[in-house]
Design a protein around this motif. Structure first.
Motif, PDB file in Angstrom:
ATOM      1  N   SER A 174       0.821  -1.206   0.000  1.00  0.00           N
ATOM      2  CA  SER A 174       0.000   0.000   0.000  1.00  0.00           C
ATOM      3  C   SER A 174       0.857   1.258   0.000  1.00  0.00           C
ATOM      4  CB  SER A 174      -0.936   0.012   1.217  1.00  0.00           C
ATOM      5  OG  SER A 174      -1.988  -0.905   1.045  1.00  0.00           O
ATOM      6  N   ILE A 175       1.911   1.280   0.803  1.00  0.00           N
ATOM      7  CA  ILE A 175       2.791   2.445   0.861  1.00  0.00           C
ATOM      8  C   ILE A 175       3.429   2.713  -0.497  1.00  0.00           C
ATOM      9  CG2 ILE A 175       4.947   3.343   1.821  1.00  0.00           C
ATOM     10  CD1 ILE A 175       2.604   3.588   3.719  1.00  0.00           C
ATOM     11  N   ILE A 176       3.876   1.657  -1.149  1.00  0.00           N
ATOM     12  CA  ILE A 176       4.489   1.812  -2.472  1.00  0.00           C
ATOM     13  C   ILE A 176       3.480   2.387  -3.466  1.00  0.00           C
ATOM     14  CG2 ILE A 176       5.445   0.552  -4.441  1.00  0.00           C
ATOM     15  CD1 ILE A 176       6.734  -1.370  -2.426  1.00  0.00           C
ATOM     16  N   ARG A 177       2.267   1.858  -3.453  1.00  0.00           N
ATOM     17  CA  ARG A 177       1.232   2.352  -4.371  1.00  0.00           C
ATOM     18  C   ARG A 177       0.849   3.798  -4.065  1.00  0.00           C
ATOM     19  NH1 ARG A 177      -3.838  -1.323  -4.921  1.00  0.00           N
ATOM     20  NH2 ARG A 177      -4.075  -0.043  -6.770  1.00  0.00           N
ATOM     21  N   LEU A 178       0.763   4.123  -2.792  1.00  0.00           N
ATOM     22  CA  LEU A 178       0.339   5.464  -2.398  1.00  0.00           C
ATOM     23  C   LEU A 178       1.434   6.503  -2.600  1.00  0.00           C
ATOM     24  CD1 LEU A 178      -1.615   4.546   0.858  1.00  0.00           C
ATOM     25  CD2 LEU A 178      -2.589   5.214  -1.347  1.00  0.00           C
ATOM     26  N   SER A 179       2.682   6.071  -2.719  1.00  0.00           N
ATOM     27  CA  SER A 179       3.771   7.027  -2.919  1.00  0.00           C
ATOM     28  C   SER A 179       3.585   7.807  -4.211  1.00  0.00           C
ATOM     29  CB  SER A 179       5.118   6.304  -2.925  1.00  0.00           C
ATOM     30  OG  SER A 179       5.234   5.433  -4.034  1.00  0.00           O
ATOM     31  N   TYR A 180       2.811   7.271  -5.125  1.00  0.00           N
ATOM     32  CA  TYR A 180       2.512   7.961  -6.386  1.00  0.00           C
ATOM     33  C   TYR A 180       1.906   9.333  -6.127  1.00  0.00           C
ATOM     34  CZ  TYR A 180       0.643   8.660 -11.117  1.00  0.00           C
ATOM     35  OH  TYR A 180       0.361   9.155 -12.364  1.00  0.00           O
ATOM     36  N   LEU A 181       1.144   9.460  -5.030  1.00  0.00           N
ATOM     37  CA  LEU A 181       0.504  10.732  -4.714  1.00  0.00           C
ATOM     38  C   LEU A 181       1.496  11.771  -4.211  1.00  0.00           C
ATOM     39  CD1 LEU A 181      -1.887   8.609  -4.679  1.00  0.00           C
ATOM     40  CD2 LEU A 181      -3.018  10.164  -3.073  1.00  0.00           C
ATOM     41  N   ALA A 182       2.674  11.326  -3.797  1.00  0.00           N
ATOM     42  CA  ALA A 182       3.672  12.235  -3.227  1.00  0.00           C
ATOM     43  C   ALA A 182       4.723  12.679  -4.236  1.00  0.00           C
ATOM     44  CB  ALA A 182       4.364  11.576  -2.032  1.00  0.00           C
ATOM     45  N   LYS A 183       4.645  12.196  -5.473  1.00  0.00           N
ATOM     46  CA  LYS A 183       5.673  12.549  -6.455  1.00  0.00           C
ATOM     47  C   LYS A 183       5.581  14.028  -6.816  1.00  0.00           C
ATOM     48  CE  LYS A 183       3.351  11.389 -10.844  1.00  0.00           C
ATOM     49  NZ  LYS A 183       1.990  11.498 -10.353  1.00  0.00           N
ATOM     50  N   ASN A 184       6.720  14.642  -7.074  1.00  0.00           N
ATOM     51  CA  ASN A 184       6.765  16.063  -7.406  1.00  0.00           C
ATOM     52  C   ASN A 184       6.379  16.334  -8.854  1.00  0.00           C
ATOM     53  OD1 ASN A 184       7.641  17.333  -4.918  1.00  0.00           O
ATOM     54  ND2 ASN A 184       9.602  16.287  -5.219  1.00  0.00           N
ATOM     55  N   LYS A 185       6.690  15.391  -9.738  1.00  0.00           N
ATOM     56  CA  LYS A 185       6.394  15.582 -11.147  1.00  0.00           C
ATOM     57  C   LYS A 185       4.894  15.721 -11.378  1.00  0.00           C
ATOM     58  CE  LYS A 185       7.563  13.654 -15.682  1.00  0.00           C
ATOM     59  NZ  LYS A 185       8.190  12.513 -16.389  1.00  0.00           N
ATOM     60  N   THR A 186       4.503  16.611 -12.241  1.00  0.00           N
ATOM     61  CA  THR A 186       3.131  16.950 -12.639  1.00  0.00           C
ATOM     62  C   THR A 186       2.393  17.781 -11.590  1.00  0.00           C
ATOM     63  OG1 THR A 186       2.005  14.945 -11.821  1.00  0.00           O
ATOM     64  CG2 THR A 186       2.957  14.845 -14.028  1.00  0.00           C
ATOM     65  N   LYS A 187       3.051  18.153 -10.501  1.00  0.00           N
ATOM     66  CA  LYS A 187       2.438  19.087  -9.559  1.00  0.00           C
ATOM     67  C   LYS A 187       2.896  20.501  -9.894  1.00  0.00           C
ATOM     68  CE  LYS A 187       1.575  16.059  -5.620  1.00  0.00           C
ATOM     69  NZ  LYS A 187       1.973  14.786  -6.236  1.00  0.00           N
ATOM     70  N   VAL A 188       2.035  21.463  -9.624  1.00  0.00           N
ATOM     71  CA  VAL A 188       2.361  22.865  -9.884  1.00  0.00           C
ATOM     72  C   VAL A 188       2.331  23.610  -8.564  1.00  0.00           C
ATOM     73  CG1 VAL A 188       1.672  24.979 -11.057  1.00  0.00           C
ATOM     74  CG2 VAL A 188       1.415  22.769 -12.217  1.00  0.00           C
ATOM     75  N   TYR A 189       3.481  24.122  -8.167  1.00  0.00           N
ATOM     76  CA  TYR A 189       3.594  24.825  -6.896  1.00  0.00           C
ATOM     77  C   TYR A 189       3.529  26.343  -7.119  1.00  0.00           C
ATOM     78  CZ  TYR A 189       5.230  20.302  -5.109  1.00  0.00           C
ATOM     79  OH  TYR A 189       5.324  18.974  -4.762  1.00  0.00           O
ATOM     80  N   GLY A 190       3.175  27.065  -6.045  1.00  0.00           N
ATOM     81  CA  GLY A 190       3.218  28.519  -6.095  1.00  0.00           C
ATOM     82  C   GLY A 190       1.984  29.186  -6.673  1.00  0.00           C
ATOM     83  N   THR A 191       0.889  28.431  -6.829  1.00  0.00           N
ATOM     84  CA  THR A 191      -0.331  29.026  -7.385  1.00  0.00           C
ATOM     85  C   THR A 191      -1.308  29.477  -6.302  1.00  0.00           C
ATOM     86  OG1 THR A 191      -1.498  26.908  -7.519  1.00  0.00           O
ATOM     87  CG2 THR A 191      -0.125  27.539  -9.411  1.00  0.00           C
ATOM     88  N   GLY A 192      -1.027  29.117  -5.063  1.00  0.00           N
ATOM     89  CA  GLY A 192      -1.947  29.450  -3.977  1.00  0.00           C
ATOM     90  C   GLY A 192      -2.988  28.375  -3.724  1.00  0.00           C
ATOM     91  N   LYS A 193      -3.034  27.344  -4.571  1.00  0.00           N
ATOM     92  CA  LYS A 193      -3.968  26.240  -4.379  1.00  0.00           C
ATOM     93  C   LYS A 193      -3.229  25.038  -3.807  1.00  0.00           C
ATOM     94  CE  LYS A 193      -7.299  25.388  -7.190  1.00  0.00           C
ATOM     95  NZ  LYS A 193      -8.111  25.012  -8.375  1.00  0.00           N
ATOM     96  N   ARG A 194      -3.895  24.292  -2.956  1.00  0.00           N
ATOM     97  CA  ARG A 194      -3.266  23.135  -2.317  1.00  0.00           C
ATOM     98  C   ARG A 194      -3.034  22.022  -3.326  1.00  0.00           C
ATOM     99  NH1 ARG A 194      -6.496  21.220   2.788  1.00  0.00           N
ATOM    100  NH2 ARG A 194      -4.632  19.912   2.988  1.00  0.00           N
ATOM    101  N   ASN A 195      -1.907  21.350  -3.192  1.00  0.00           N
ATOM    102  CA  ASN A 195      -1.572  20.218  -4.042  1.00  0.00           C
ATOM    103  C   ASN A 195      -1.800  18.883  -3.342  1.00  0.00           C
ATOM    104  OD1 ASN A 195      -0.558  21.400  -6.516  1.00  0.00           O
ATOM    105  ND2 ASN A 195       1.122  22.189  -5.284  1.00  0.00           N
ATOM    106  N   PHE A 196      -2.016  18.916  -2.040  1.00  0.00           N
ATOM    107  CA  PHE A 196      -2.092  17.671  -1.281  1.00  0.00           C
ATOM    108  C   PHE A 196      -2.920  17.907  -0.027  1.00  0.00           C
ATOM    109  CE2 PHE A 196      -0.620  14.774   2.009  1.00  0.00           C
ATOM    110  CZ  PHE A 196      -0.566  13.552   1.351  1.00  0.00           C
TER     111      PHE A 196
END
Length: 206
Positions: A174-196
């Protein structure tokens, strides 16, 4: 050389702590993964902020309410229904090609209450249908329209039994599968909206 993905350590820690707390509350746990997409018109700049914002709180509030309502209805019909809490983690991402916003979701629920997603028909009364209906409610659209905006991957459910001799292996999967949600790629930071985000769990006592 293939570039290895990088992960947000804060997100990884939150995923593990939320999962472990869910296991404490539900020793026989079902970890369910799915993805939520937005209608094209939600991607437009003209979409009102009030409409496009706070989708995750609205979705999870609706899903929790629907799970409770479903249990009440089943008990009225004389069925035995196990209680369950709803714990979750989510990540907001953007597609690499089209750049469209979407959400990766994992929910943690009592396996004795929902052991599978059941039918994907939005009116079937299954767990999948409750998820579709909750996303429809969050978006303010019909369940029929929302059905095409919810993706359930292959092997969407992963069971964890804290009393099993295979518990550590089950948790690791489960941890390995869920780590996909923590990857930095395809996330956009600095927009003021939550990523997680994740459901609230009690702070540890020291």
């Amino acid at each position: 050389m293939i570039k290895q993905p990088t992960y947000n350590p804060s997100y990884q820690q939150r995923i593990e702590s939320t999962l472990d707390y869910a296991i404490e509350q539900n020793p026989r746990l079902n970890v369910v993964r799915f993805d939520l997409y937005l209608p094209d018109y939600y991607q437009c700049k003209d979409t009102p902020w009030a409409l496009a914002d706070n989708l995750m709180p609205r979705f999870f509030a609706s899903l929790r309410a629907k799970i409770i309502s479903d249990a009440i209805q089943r008990r009225r019909l004389g069925h035995r229904v196990h209680d369950t809490d709803l714990y979750y983690v989510w990540a907001r991402e953007f597609g690499e090609l089209a750049g469209k916003e979407h959400y990766h979701i994992a929910i943690f629920i009592n396996k004795d209450r929902f052991h599978s997603l059941g039918s994907y028909d939005c009116n079937s009364g299954s767990l999948a249908s409750l998820i579709i209906q909750a996303w429809a409610s969050a978006l303010g659209i019909s369940a029929y329209e929302a059905q095409s905006l919810v993706n359930f991957p292959d092997n969407a459910c992963n069971w964890i039994n804290s009393k099993s001799k295979d518990y550590l292996a089950q948790r690791k999967i489960s941890i390995i599968r869920l780590s996909y949600l923590a990857k930095n790629k395809t996330k956009v930071y600095g927009t003021g909206k939550r990523n997680f985000g994740a459901s609230q769990t009690p702070k540890p006592k020291y």
